[in-house]
Design an enzyme around this catalytic site. Structure first.
Site, PDB file in Angstrom:
ATOM      1  N   ASP A   1      -3.845  23.763  -1.374  1.00 29.07           N
ATOM      2  CA  ASP A   1      -4.715  24.920  -1.525  1.00 29.07           C
ATOM      3  C   ASP A   1      -5.841  24.499  -2.465  1.00 29.07           C
ATOM      4  O   ASP A   1      -5.781  23.420  -3.084  1.00 29.07           O
ATOM      5  CB  ASP A   1      -3.908  26.091  -2.103  1.00 29.07           C
ATOM      6  CG  ASP A   1      -4.754  27.313  -2.370  1.00 29.07           C
ATOM      7  OD1 ASP A   1      -5.638  27.628  -1.547  1.00 29.07           O
ATOM      8  OD2 ASP A   1      -4.537  27.959  -3.410  1.00 29.07           O
TER       9      ASP A   1
ATOM     10  N   ASP B   1      -8.173  27.002  -4.806  1.00 27.48           N
ATOM     11  CA  ASP B   1      -8.291  27.772  -6.047  1.00 27.48           C
ATOM     12  C   ASP B   1      -6.942  27.909  -6.731  1.00 27.48           C
ATOM     13  O   ASP B   1      -5.959  28.353  -6.135  1.00 27.48           O
ATOM     14  CB  ASP B   1      -8.874  29.148  -5.755  1.00 27.48           C
ATOM     15  CG  ASP B   1     -10.276  29.040  -5.178  1.00 27.48           C
ATOM     16  OD1 ASP B   1     -11.080  28.292  -5.754  1.00 27.48           O
ATOM     17  OD2 ASP B   1     -10.554  29.680  -4.153  1.00 27.48           O
TER      18      ASP B   1
END
Length: 277
Positions: free
Chosen positions: A10, A12
């Site tokens: 991922d 953020d």
């Protein structure tokens, strides 16, 4: 399918702890730029991060009262157009913040990416953020040369964002890999649900806004991937497979997760709906 180990990150909260000093600041600067009657506090944003996608967070503003107060279009097409404009401005502000070095990479990211690259693993990033934002953070976190090795799946490449599994289903399909050869690095419950929903083993590195979320479906939960002294070391928060990482999570630890039998929470889930490419 090619039996090559694959590491999907991922963005953020995983590559960098971007939410408070990056996205929240960029949202509020966007509101100020457009003279909108909105400012999100840290407490407000702790709720907004549960919404997958920047445009979707912006759309949460559009209550009937807000539309009237801000003098916004009342039709769906007009609102969609103006949210897209806000989001473009927000992305511009955010990528500028990344370039300014406001958000340092999280511990262990550059180290584990270098190790995986050297070992011949596939590298990818799957995020609900805009692709320009993801690529900016990725380059800042691991350097331009390693960032160029990543396949990036971001933004609106799928219609249903996390916690729907669509972006991970798209990633493994486009990469041509089997779910059994993939490890995902996530930081949120939404991201974990998306990855596990696609049948993928997942390591969680908790971040500022997610530390208290439910990660019982993860293969390993840690404070961070960790770096050698004098860097930040790893604290193990949940280790259901008894991997036993030490002061840092290594590529050997990730390989052991791939080799371990799936524990009770991990199941392959088959979806009949077509995933947009």
């Amino acid at each position: 399918m090619t039996a090559v180990p694959t590491l999907i990150f991922d963005c953020d909260g995983v590559l960098a702890d971007t939410e408070q000093d990056g996205h929240l600041r960029a949202f509020n600067e966007t509101f100020a730029f457009y003279d909108l009657p909105a400012r999100w506090s840290v407490v407000d944003y702790a709720e907004k991060v549960r919404i997958g996608g920047g445009k979707e967070r912006l759309k949460s503003l559009l209550t009937p009262e807000f539309v009237v107060d801000a003098g916004l279009p009342r039709d769906i097409a007009g609102q969609t157009e103006i949210v897209a404009a806000w989001h473009r401005k927000k992305t511009e502000i955010y990528t500028s913040l990344v370039a300014d070095g406001v958000m340092p990479p999280r511990p262990g990211i550059a180290r584990i990416v270098h190790a995986a690259s050297t070992a011949g693993w596939n590298l990818a990033c799957a995020s609900t953020s805009a692709e320009a934002s993801v690529r900016a953070v990725l380059s800042h976190a691991v350097g331009a040369d390693l960032a160029a090795q990543f396949s990036v799946f971001a933004g609106d490449v799928v219609p249903a964002k996390k916690p729907a599994p669509d972006i991970y289903l798209l990633a493994i399909n486009e990469l041509g890999v089997d779910a059994d050869d993939v490890i995902v690095i996530e930081d949120s419950n939404n991201g974990l649900r998306a990855a596990v929903g696609a049948g993928l083993r997942t390591v969680v590195t908790v971040s500022t806004f997610t530390v208290d979320e439910d990660f019982s479906d993860a293969s390993l939960v840690v404070s961070s991937l960790g770096d050698p002294s004098p860097g930040e070391t790893t604290r193990v928060l949940n280790d259901p497979l008894r991997i036993g990482p030490g002061a840092l999570v290594s590529l050997i630890d990730l390989s052991r997760i791939l080799a371990a039998p799936r524990f009770k929470h991990e199941t392959h889930v088959h979806y009949n709906r077509k995933v947009a490419s």
